[in-house]
Design an enzyme around this catalytic site. Structure first.
Site, PDB file in Angstrom:
ATOM      1  CG  HIS A  46      34.512 113.456 168.681  1.00  0.00           C
ATOM      2  ND1 HIS A  46      34.512 114.777 168.329  1.00  0.00           N
ATOM      3  CD2 HIS A  46      34.171 113.423 170.000  1.00  0.00           C
ATOM      4  CE1 HIS A  46      34.177 115.525 169.368  1.00  0.00           C
ATOM      5  NE2 HIS A  46      33.976 114.731 170.404  1.00  0.00           N
ATOM      6  CB  VAL A  79      43.462 112.615 168.127  1.00  0.00           C
ATOM      7  CG1 VAL A  79      43.784 113.020 166.697  1.00  0.00           C
ATOM      8  CG2 VAL A  79      43.193 111.121 168.226  1.00  0.00           C
ATOM      9  CD  GLN A 104      34.240 112.263 180.159  1.00  0.00           C
ATOM     10  OE1 GLN A 104      33.536 113.249 180.308  1.00  0.00           O
ATOM     11  NE2 GLN A 104      34.573 111.802 178.967  1.00  0.00           N
TER      12      GLN A 104
END
Ligand code: AMP
Length: 284
Positions: A37, A176, A153
């Site tokens: 994130h 990541v 998505q």
């Protein structure tokens, strides 16, 4: 960093930013931040003058037997992480302000939302596109950053943006990983020590698939079978799907080429659902 909880206030802030001539970057999330994130937030800072991170555990994208009630949540922890990353606004709306009792609209994308996670999680992508369309209208971003971790998505959002003419540039950010290779995920927090090896079978399966693909003699079926066998050596693992698809259309590949991506979804101990993916002929 300012905390915003009201959709109306968020939209008014976004309008002000735009009127001041500032570009806005949005990073939509469900919180419990990890380095994946945070790297999206840094990317947004690179491209936009002001960064909004949304934190909303969107109930309508969870199926009835999924982990909505247990989804990890700690606003104070996430505030500190987002602020340290240089986010300007953390937008954390309440569920009732996003979906009033009168709410009755669904954004549905056909085609790329079918198959893969679309089959395994009926209604999931309708929940995603509906909330992302709302977040776009509430935050009015010039750029929105999404992770390639959720490969399907990303394809669904790109399709929605094209079809509904959202004036927003969608930026994809690479996956990541932990140093072990495990793709970072908020759901990794459910994994116990004894689950780690099973969880690593996804990234190991991908590494194996890439070796086979590089050899050029292995067929799509052979690669899928080999990955499935490796993963199913772990008793805790149940394969939901292993597919090799074209990166843009998500159509199943007959042959491997530079646009082929392997996508996996595996359940650990019948409860922790992990996904991972990679281009097959890419070096990283
Ligand atoms: P989530 O909070 O899981 O809904 O994810 C929010 C955004 O972070 C989505 O665009 C995800 O694709 C992205 N994301 C989640 N995990 C990773 C990761 N390991 N690497 C890069 N992006 C990620």
């Amino acid at each position: 960093m300012k905390i915003v909880t009201s959709p109306a206030e968020m939209q008014s802030i976004a309008l002000d930013l735009r009127q001041q001539g500032r570009t806005v970057g949005l990073v939509p999330t469900m919180g419990w931040f990890h380095e994946g994130h945070l790297s999206l937030m840094r990317k947004a800072k690179d491209v936009a003058d002001s960064v909004i991170t949304s934190l909303f555990v969107n109930p309508i994208q969870f199926g009835p037997s999924e982990d909505l009630d247990n989804y990890p949540y700690d606003l104070e922890r996430d505030k500190a992480l987002a602020a340290a990353t240089g986010v300007d606004f953390l937008y954390a709306p309440e569920k009732d302000s996003m979906y009033t009792d009168a709410f009755s609209t669904t954004v549905h994308v056909e085609g790329v939302s079918e198959g893969l996670c679309g089959d395994a999680r009926p209604g999931h992508f309708d929940g995603v596109t509906t909330v992302v369309a709302k977040l776009f209208n509430q935050t009015l971003p010039h750029f929105a950053v999404f992770g390639q971790k959720d490969f399907q998505q990303l394809a669904v959002i790109r399709q929605m943006v094209r079809d509904l003419d959202f004036p927003i540039e969608i930026i994809a950010h690479p996956i990541v990983r932990e140093s072990s290779g495990l793709a970072m995920s908020s759901r990794n927090t459910y994994l116990k020590d004894e689950d780690q090896d099973a969880a690593l079978s996804l990234s190991r399966g991908i590494a194996n698939a890439k070796e086979l693909a590089a050899d050029r003699s292995a067929t799509v079926e052979k690669i899928k079978q080999s990955v499935q066998q490796d993963i199913e050596k772990h008793q805790a693992c149940e394969v939901e799907y292993i597919e090799i698809v074209n990166a843009t259309s998500l159509a199943v590949c007959d042959n491997i080429d530079s646009e082929s991506v392997i996508l996996l979804a595996v359940k650990i101990n019948n409860s922790i659902r992990l996904i991972d993916n990679s281009f097959l002929l890419a070096s990283s």
